[in-house]
Write a protein that holds these residues in place. Structure first.
Motif, short mmCIF file in Angstrom:
data_model
loop_
_atom_site.label_atom_id
_atom_site.label_comp_id
_atom_site.label_asym_id
_atom_site.label_seq_id
_atom_site.Cartn_x
_atom_site.Cartn_y
_atom_site.Cartn_z
N SER A 12 42.00 63.07 33.09
CA SER A 12 41.12 63.68 32.49
C SER A 12 39.73 62.89 32.65
O SER A 12 38.64 63.44 32.14
CB SER A 12 41.31 63.46 30.86
N GLY A 13 39.68 61.59 33.26
CA GLY A 13 38.36 60.83 33.28
C GLY A 13 38.06 60.52 32.06
O GLY A 13 36.89 59.62 32.13
N ASN A 14 38.69 60.45 31.21
CA ASN A 14 38.31 59.63 29.74
C ASN A 14 38.48 57.97 29.65
O ASN A 14 37.99 57.46 28.92
CB ASN A 14 38.83 60.31 28.56
N HIS A 15 39.43 57.71 30.48
CA HIS A 15 40.26 56.57 30.60
C HIS A 15 40.41 56.02 32.03
O HIS A 15 40.13 56.74 32.94
CB HIS A 15 41.49 56.46 30.00
N ALA A 16 40.52 54.79 32.11
CA ALA A 16 41.00 54.02 33.60
C ALA A 16 41.87 53.02 33.35
O ALA A 16 42.20 52.29 32.40
CB ALA A 16 39.64 53.73 34.09
N ASP A 17 42.78 53.02 34.37
CA ASP A 17 43.82 51.72 34.39
C ASP A 17 43.37 50.86 35.57
O ASP A 17 42.89 51.31 36.42
CB ASP A 17 44.87 52.50 34.76
N ILE A 18 43.42 49.68 35.19
CA ILE A 18 43.04 48.50 36.45
C ILE A 18 44.67 48.38 36.71
O ILE A 18 45.44 47.87 36.26
CB ILE A 18 42.47 47.17 35.88
N VAL A 19 44.87 48.51 38.22
CA VAL A 19 46.21 48.54 38.68
C VAL A 19 46.15 47.51 39.78
O VAL A 19 45.15 47.09 40.76
CB VAL A 19 46.77 49.75 39.18
N LEU A 20 47.05 46.75 40.16
CA LEU A 20 47.52 45.94 41.29
C LEU A 20 48.34 46.69 42.32
O LEU A 20 49.29 47.36 41.89
CB LEU A 20 48.38 44.75 40.81
N ALA A 21 47.76 47.17 43.39
CA ALA A 21 48.26 48.03 44.24
C ALA A 21 48.23 47.81 45.74
O ALA A 21 47.19 46.95 46.01
CB ALA A 21 47.86 49.49 43.92
N ASP A 22 49.07 48.30 46.80
CA ASP A 22 48.96 48.22 47.98
C ASP A 22 48.75 49.55 48.42
O ASP A 22 49.51 50.43 48.70
CB ASP A 22 50.11 47.68 48.68
N PRO A 23 47.50 50.12 48.54
CA PRO A 23 47.24 51.54 48.80
C PRO A 23 47.68 52.18 50.11
O PRO A 23 47.87 53.18 50.61
CB PRO A 23 45.57 51.63 48.73
N GLN A 24 48.09 51.07 51.00
CA GLN A 24 48.50 51.51 52.37
C GLN A 24 49.93 51.71 52.40
O GLN A 24 50.74 52.16 53.55
CB GLN A 24 48.29 50.25 53.56
#
Length: 117
Positions: A12-24
């Protein structure tokens, strides 16, 4: 590539999460800043498995690509999240947002320490 912190907006664009991720590697677990907010007596390996979400399943990536293409750009460049950047980049002073950011940062630091061990 290794894990890094990223800010990923909601669909929705109203919130965001801070994530620990490996995008590859979208088959690896991603951990949100909410992953460790509830205590448990499980062993650490069980917690890491139970509280992670596969990155490919975390969001509707087509929608994110359309609405927030900079997210995928940060993945490609492995440009991690600068702590507090979205709140601090706003010109208005919103004490509620600042307080929520500080609380989330404490959780992120703890999560980052656990995954890096």
């Amino acid at each position: 590539m290794s894990y890094n912190l990223f800010e990923i907006p909601s669909e929705s664009g109203n919130h965001a999460d801070i994530v620990l991720a490996d995008p590859q590697n979208t088959d690896r677990n991603t951990y949100t800043h909410h992953s460790y907010t509830i205590e448990t007596t499980d062993i650490e390996s069980e917690v890491l498995d139970k509280r992670g979400i596969r990155l490919r399943n975390f969001r509707n990536w087509q929608l994110i690509k359309e609405k927030n293409p900079q997210v995928l750009g940060s993945f490609k460049e492995n440009r991690g999240y600068y702590i507090g950047e979205s709140v601090l980049s706003q010109n208005c002073i919103d004490h509620h947002s600042q307080a929520k950011t500080v609380l989330k940062l404490g959780l992120i630091v703890r999560l980052f320490e656990k995954v890096k061990e």
